[in-house]
Design a protein around this motif. Structure first.
Motif, mmCIF file in Angstrom:
data_model
loop_
_atom_site.group_PDB
_atom_site.id
_atom_site.type_symbol
_atom_site.label_atom_id
_atom_site.label_comp_id
_atom_site.label_asym_id
_atom_site.label_seq_id
_atom_site.Cartn_x
_atom_site.Cartn_y
_atom_site.Cartn_z
ATOM 1 N N TRP A 42 39.783 106.133 21.734
ATOM 2 C CA TRP A 42 40.340 104.842 22.153
ATOM 3 C C TRP A 42 40.527 103.903 20.971
ATOM 4 C CZ3 TRP A 42 43.082 105.193 26.026
ATOM 5 C CH2 TRP A 42 42.745 105.988 27.112
ATOM 6 N N TRP A 43 39.683 103.998 19.964
ATOM 7 C CA TRP A 43 39.858 103.195 18.752
ATOM 8 C C TRP A 43 41.185 103.541 18.090
ATOM 9 C CZ3 TRP A 43 39.538 99.165 16.082
ATOM 10 C CH2 TRP A 43 39.641 99.150 14.707
ATOM 11 N N ASP A 44 41.451 104.849 17.951
ATOM 12 C CA ASP A 44 42.719 105.277 17.351
ATOM 13 C C ASP A 44 43.915 104.843 18.198
ATOM 14 O OD1 ASP A 44 41.297 106.469 15.300
ATOM 15 O OD2 ASP A 44 41.490 108.505 16.107
ATOM 16 N N GLU A 45 43.776 104.950 19.512
ATOM 17 C CA GLU A 45 44.870 104.555 20.407
ATOM 18 C C GLU A 45 45.118 103.049 20.324
ATOM 19 O OE1 GLU A 45 47.847 105.125 23.438
ATOM 20 O OE2 GLU A 45 46.977 106.343 21.855
ATOM 21 N N ALA A 46 44.053 102.265 20.278
ATOM 22 C CA ALA A 46 44.205 100.803 20.187
ATOM 23 C C ALA A 46 44.915 100.414 18.894
ATOM 24 C CB ALA A 46 42.835 100.128 20.262
ATOM 25 N N ARG A 47 44.557 101.051 17.789
ATOM 26 C CA ARG A 47 45.233 100.738 16.522
ATOM 27 C C ARG A 47 46.687 101.155 16.555
ATOM 28 N NH1 ARG A 47 42.186 103.314 11.869
ATOM 29 N NH2 ARG A 47 42.014 104.935 13.417
ATOM 30 N N ARG A 48 46.983 102.302 17.176
ATOM 31 C CA ARG A 48 48.376 102.758 17.276
ATOM 32 C C ARG A 48 49.210 101.741 18.065
ATOM 33 N NH1 ARG A 48 51.792 104.402 20.684
ATOM 34 N NH2 ARG A 48 50.314 104.513 22.410
ATOM 35 N N ILE A 49 48.652 101.284 19.161
ATOM 36 C CA ILE A 49 49.361 100.309 19.995
ATOM 37 C C ILE A 49 49.571 99.008 19.235
ATOM 38 C CG2 ILE A 49 49.140 98.868 22.056
ATOM 39 C CD1 ILE A 49 47.691 101.325 23.349
ATOM 40 N N ALA A 50 48.545 98.531 18.546
ATOM 41 C CA ALA A 50 48.664 97.282 17.783
ATOM 42 C C ALA A 50 49.711 97.414 16.680
ATOM 43 C CB ALA A 50 47.309 96.887 17.200
ATOM 44 N N ARG A 51 49.725 98.554 15.987
ATOM 45 C CA ARG A 51 50.736 98.778 14.937
ATOM 46 C C ARG A 51 52.144 98.773 15.527
ATOM 47 N NH1 ARG A 51 47.046 102.664 12.994
ATOM 48 N NH2 ARG A 51 48.187 104.275 14.097
ATOM 49 N N GLU A 52 52.284 99.420 16.693
ATOM 50 C CA GLU A 52 53.590 99.484 17.343
ATOM 51 C C GLU A 52 54.085 98.084 17.719
ATOM 52 O OE1 GLU A 52 54.551 101.273 21.525
ATOM 53 O OE2 GLU A 52 54.366 102.909 20.064
ATOM 54 N N HIS A 53 53.198 97.281 18.277
ATOM 55 C CA HIS A 53 53.580 95.911 18.642
ATOM 56 C C HIS A 53 53.917 95.096 17.390
ATOM 57 C CE1 HIS A 53 52.869 95.387 23.023
ATOM 58 N NE2 HIS A 53 52.252 96.549 22.842
ATOM 59 N N ALA A 54 53.119 95.241 16.344
ATOM 60 C CA ALA A 54 53.366 94.496 15.106
ATOM 61 C C ALA A 54 54.703 94.887 14.485
ATOM 62 C CB ALA A 54 52.229 94.720 14.118
ATOM 63 N N ALA A 55 55.054 96.164 14.583
ATOM 64 C CA ALA A 55 56.336 96.624 14.038
ATOM 65 C C ALA A 55 57.509 95.973 14.776
ATOM 66 C CB ALA A 55 56.441 98.144 14.128
ATOM 67 N N ASN A 56 57.254 95.558 16.010
ATOM 68 C CA ASN A 56 58.287 94.867 16.795
ATOM 69 C C ASN A 56 58.157 93.352 16.698
ATOM 70 O OD1 ASN A 56 59.519 97.241 17.780
ATOM 71 N ND2 ASN A 56 57.922 97.456 19.318
ATOM 72 N N GLY A 57 57.343 92.877 15.753
ATOM 73 C CA GLY A 57 57.228 91.442 15.517
ATOM 74 C C GLY A 57 56.207 90.732 16.383
ATOM 75 N N ASP A 58 55.363 91.480 17.081
ATOM 76 C CA ASP A 58 54.369 90.883 17.975
ATOM 77 C C ASP A 58 52.964 91.176 17.460
ATOM 78 O OD1 ASP A 58 52.839 89.924 20.069
ATOM 79 O OD2 ASP A 58 53.495 91.435 21.507
ATOM 80 N N GLU A 59 52.301 90.166 16.945
ATOM 81 C CA GLU A 59 50.944 90.316 16.414
ATOM 82 C C GLU A 59 49.866 90.114 17.485
ATOM 83 O OE1 GLU A 59 49.979 91.201 13.320
ATOM 84 O OE2 GLU A 59 52.069 91.486 12.722
ATOM 85 N N THR A 60 50.270 89.841 18.711
ATOM 86 C CA THR A 60 49.323 89.550 19.780
ATOM 87 C C THR A 60 48.333 90.682 19.987
ATOM 88 O OG1 THR A 60 51.006 88.219 20.863
ATOM 89 C CG2 THR A 60 49.125 88.846 22.199
ATOM 90 N N ALA A 61 48.790 91.924 19.923
ATOM 91 C CA ALA A 61 47.898 93.062 20.155
ATOM 92 C C ALA A 61 46.800 93.123 19.096
ATOM 93 C CB ALA A 61 48.689 94.362 20.191
ATOM 94 N N TRP A 62 47.154 92.847 17.818
ATOM 95 C CA TRP A 62 46.120 92.833 16.765
ATOM 96 C C TRP A 62 45.122 91.716 17.034
ATOM 97 C CZ3 TRP A 62 44.840 96.781 14.219
ATOM 98 C CH2 TRP A 62 45.751 97.641 13.625
ATOM 99 N N ASN A 63 45.612 90.555 17.434
ATOM 100 C CA ASN A 63 44.714 89.432 17.738
ATOM 101 C C ASN A 63 43.777 89.774 18.891
ATOM 102 O OD1 ASN A 63 45.838 87.836 15.719
ATOM 103 N ND2 ASN A 63 47.368 86.986 17.093
ATOM 104 N N ASP A 64 44.323 90.398 19.921
ATOM 105 C CA ASP A 64 43.516 90.774 21.078
ATOM 106 C C ASP A 64 42.476 91.830 20.696
ATOM 107 O OD1 ASP A 64 42.732 90.672 23.746
ATOM 108 O OD2 ASP A 64 44.156 92.225 24.347
#
Length: 78
Positions: A42-64
């Motif tokens: 789940w740690w790896d999955e959470a980082r993958r999701i956060a990177r994907e959101h950040a690549a689309n200009g959304d830093e919210t996932a990293w903040n969360d």
């Protein structure tokens, strides 16, 4: 009645299929390791999701994710 011939997968469909198959295989292997393996999964999955959101200009996932990890650390680290 004849079945229509299935269309070959597009490159994107094939990538999604392979990604899903790999994720399932990895999830089963990590689950066999117990709670630590699942936590790593789940740690790896959470980082993958956060990177994907950040690549689309959304830093919210990293903040969360950061907030979630802070709460975890506060709860178990002290």
């Amino acid at each position: 009645m004849d079945q229509p011939m299935p269309q070959p997968m597009t490159r994107e469909q094939r990538r999604a299929y392979n990604r899903q198959r790999h994720a399932l295989t990895r999830q089963q292997a990590q689950a066999a390791r117990g709670p630590r393996g699942l936590a790593e999964l789940w740690w790896d999955e959470a980082r993958r999701i956060a990177r994907e959101h950040a690549a689309n200009g959304d830093e919210t996932a990293w903040n969360d994710l950061s907030t979630t990890l802070k709460h975890f650390s506060d709860r178990y680290g002290r």
